[in-house]
Design a protein around this motif. Sequence first.
Motif, PDB file in Angstrom:
ATOM      1  N   TYR A  34       5.744  -8.863  -1.392  1.00 57.81           N
ATOM      2  CA  TYR A  34       5.312  -7.525  -1.773  1.00 57.81           C
ATOM      3  C   TYR A  34       4.829  -6.780  -0.527  1.00 57.81           C
ATOM      4  O   TYR A  34       4.017  -7.299   0.238  1.00 57.81           O
ATOM      5  N   SER A  35       5.367  -5.538  -0.349  1.00 59.84           N
ATOM      6  CA  SER A  35       4.917  -4.717   0.771  1.00 59.84           C
ATOM      7  C   SER A  35       3.527  -4.184   0.460  1.00 59.84           C
ATOM      8  O   SER A  35       3.237  -3.795  -0.662  1.00 59.84           O
ATOM      9  N   LEU A  36       2.688  -4.189   1.463  1.00 60.32           N
ATOM     10  CA  LEU A  36       1.305  -3.795   1.261  1.00 60.32           C
ATOM     11  C   LEU A  36       1.158  -2.285   1.229  1.00 60.32           C
ATOM     12  O   LEU A  36       1.772  -1.574   2.012  1.00 60.32           O
ATOM     13  N   LEU A  37       0.333  -1.795   0.332  1.00 60.54           N
ATOM     14  CA  LEU A  37       0.031  -0.366   0.248  1.00 60.54           C
ATOM     15  C   LEU A  37      -0.988  -0.024   1.325  1.00 60.54           C
ATOM     16  O   LEU A  37      -2.045  -0.647   1.401  1.00 60.54           O
ATOM     17  N   PRO A  38      -0.664   0.935   2.222  1.00 62.88           N
ATOM     18  CA  PRO A  38      -1.619   1.265   3.285  1.00 62.88           C
ATOM     19  C   PRO A  38      -2.938   1.775   2.715  1.00 62.88           C
ATOM     20  O   PRO A  38      -2.957   2.548   1.761  1.00 62.88           O
TER      21      PRO A  38
ATOM     22  N   ASP B  89       7.344   4.818  -1.425  1.00 62.40           N
ATOM     23  CA  ASP B  89       7.920   3.611  -2.033  1.00 62.40           C
ATOM     24  C   ASP B  89       7.048   3.042  -3.143  1.00 62.40           C
ATOM     25  O   ASP B  89       7.522   2.277  -3.981  1.00 62.40           O
ATOM     26  N   HIS B  90       5.767   3.422  -3.161  1.00 63.44           N
ATOM     27  CA  HIS B  90       4.834   2.865  -4.143  1.00 63.44           C
ATOM     28  C   HIS B  90       4.505   3.842  -5.265  1.00 63.44           C
ATOM     29  O   HIS B  90       3.807   3.481  -6.201  1.00 63.44           O
TER      30      HIS B  90
ATOM     31  N   ASN C 233      -4.384  13.515  -1.949  1.00 62.85           N
ATOM     32  CA  ASN C 233      -5.074  12.434  -2.661  1.00 62.85           C
ATOM     33  C   ASN C 233      -4.928  12.590  -4.168  1.00 62.85           C
ATOM     34  O   ASN C 233      -4.815  11.601  -4.898  1.00 62.85           O
ATOM     35  N   LEU C 234      -4.932  13.839  -4.633  1.00 59.93           N
ATOM     36  CA  LEU C 234      -4.768  14.086  -6.062  1.00 59.93           C
ATOM     37  C   LEU C 234      -3.389  13.630  -6.537  1.00 59.93           C
ATOM     38  O   LEU C 234      -3.269  12.994  -7.593  1.00 59.93           O
ATOM     39  N   LEU C 235      -2.362  13.926  -5.766  1.00 58.52           N
ATOM     40  CA  LEU C 235      -1.003  13.544  -6.150  1.00 58.52           C
ATOM     41  C   LEU C 235      -0.868  12.028  -6.281  1.00 58.52           C
ATOM     42  O   LEU C 235      -0.153  11.538  -7.160  1.00 58.52           O
ATOM     43  N   LEU C 236      -1.543  11.286  -5.407  1.00 60.26           N
ATOM     44  CA  LEU C 236      -1.452   9.832  -5.453  1.00 60.26           C
ATOM     45  C   LEU C 236      -2.105   9.251  -6.707  1.00 60.26           C
ATOM     46  O   LEU C 236      -1.771   8.140  -7.120  1.00 60.26           O
ATOM     47  N   ARG C 237      -2.997  10.013  -7.313  1.00 61.66           N
ATOM     48  CA  ARG C 237      -3.675   9.527  -8.522  1.00 61.66           C
ATOM     49  C   ARG C 237      -3.011   9.997  -9.815  1.00 61.66           C
ATOM     50  O   ARG C 237      -3.340   9.489 -10.890  1.00 61.66           O
TER      51      ARG C 237
END
Length: 410
Positions: free
Chosen positions: A129-133, A144-145, A170-174
């Motif tokens: 599994y590739s790590l999420l930065p 990719d995540h 940051n909002l988009l990622l949530r």
Amino acid sequence: MALLAQQLSRWFNSVKLSSCIKATQVTKHCARPGKTLTGFSSLLPSDTCFLQWGIMTYRTLFSWNRFQSANTSRKKSSAGSTLLPSMSEQGEKIPSLESELPLEDLDDLPPLSPLQPVSEEEALQLAAYSLLPLSSFTLADYIDHSETLQKLVQLGVDLSKIEKHPDVANLLLRLDFEKDIKQILLFLKDLGLEDNQLGPFLTKYYAIFSEDLENLKTRVAYLQSKNFSKTDIARMVKNAPFLLSFSVERLDNRLGFFQKELELNVEKTRDLIVRLPRLLTGSLEPVKENMKVYRLELGFKHNEIQHMVIKIPKILTANKRKLTETFDYVHNVMNIPHHIIIKFPQLFNTRVFKIKERHLFLVYLGKAQYDPAKPNYVSLDKFVSFPDEVFCKEIAKASVNDFEKFLKTL
């Protein structure tokens, strides 16, 4: 089952014993003079041969692992039976060291490859599994995540512009695409935006992701109550995306300002806003300043300003310096009076150097005549709107080459 386990245990012990015997033989063999391996001259002969023996043992154990995996699969296929394995099953050939290639043939074997096929059960244990930065300066590291980011890119959203605003990024990622974003897209589609317009719209008005959907619908309902048609609203939202971020009270104040400042009726005010919706979203200071410039510095009357604004709404937000330079050249150099200028307000939307070049060329040809009451009249509308080829052919009655040669003399 117990019998098979005992047999495997005895076999494994024999493997270890055989390995020890083989190691002793290999050591003696390598002790002979002239038996060193090329490419490893820094190693002692005994170390070199021990390395070869290790490779052979590794291959044998690899065969054992494959045998063990296959045996496990057979056990699972017969899980429903309580019978002991048959003698034919117990006597199945088990790989041993003796079945491996001789030591002198090891050089002919291909190297072990990381692409060596493995069983499905082993493959499941090798999942990576590739790590999420934990942090990043770009949304590209999270695409990719994040299904949300992937869908937005497919719509044509430019994430490189959104990531300049960390709070929005940051909002988009949530956000969840299905729960949070899909309903906004359906709302915009219902307004009349086409699929190819969604990407540019969301790139400009990225703050819509933090808006409450009910508030957006309320603002649209307000515009509809002011008799803006669905087509009008779609055009306004497309050309001025931030329009949807304005509250009903703010929209109402803006509409009231233009109606009062320009003394327009409701219909003309609505038409003005549809043609230039950024009047509602932009600052009102340039508009107030330009109104003073037209009236106090350029000498236009209020009804003349009304006429020009209704025809070309953009002159309300034009640069003040550009307005004064254009008027000075047209009025004082070309000698065009106010009553003719108000009929062609597009002059204020034309670059000054273009007006100068064409006017001087017509003066050179003796055709600079802008009074409609006199012969050989040159329409100012055609004067500023025609491309060079048409201007030269229909107004100047000259070739483009002649015009270009003349410009070189300026």
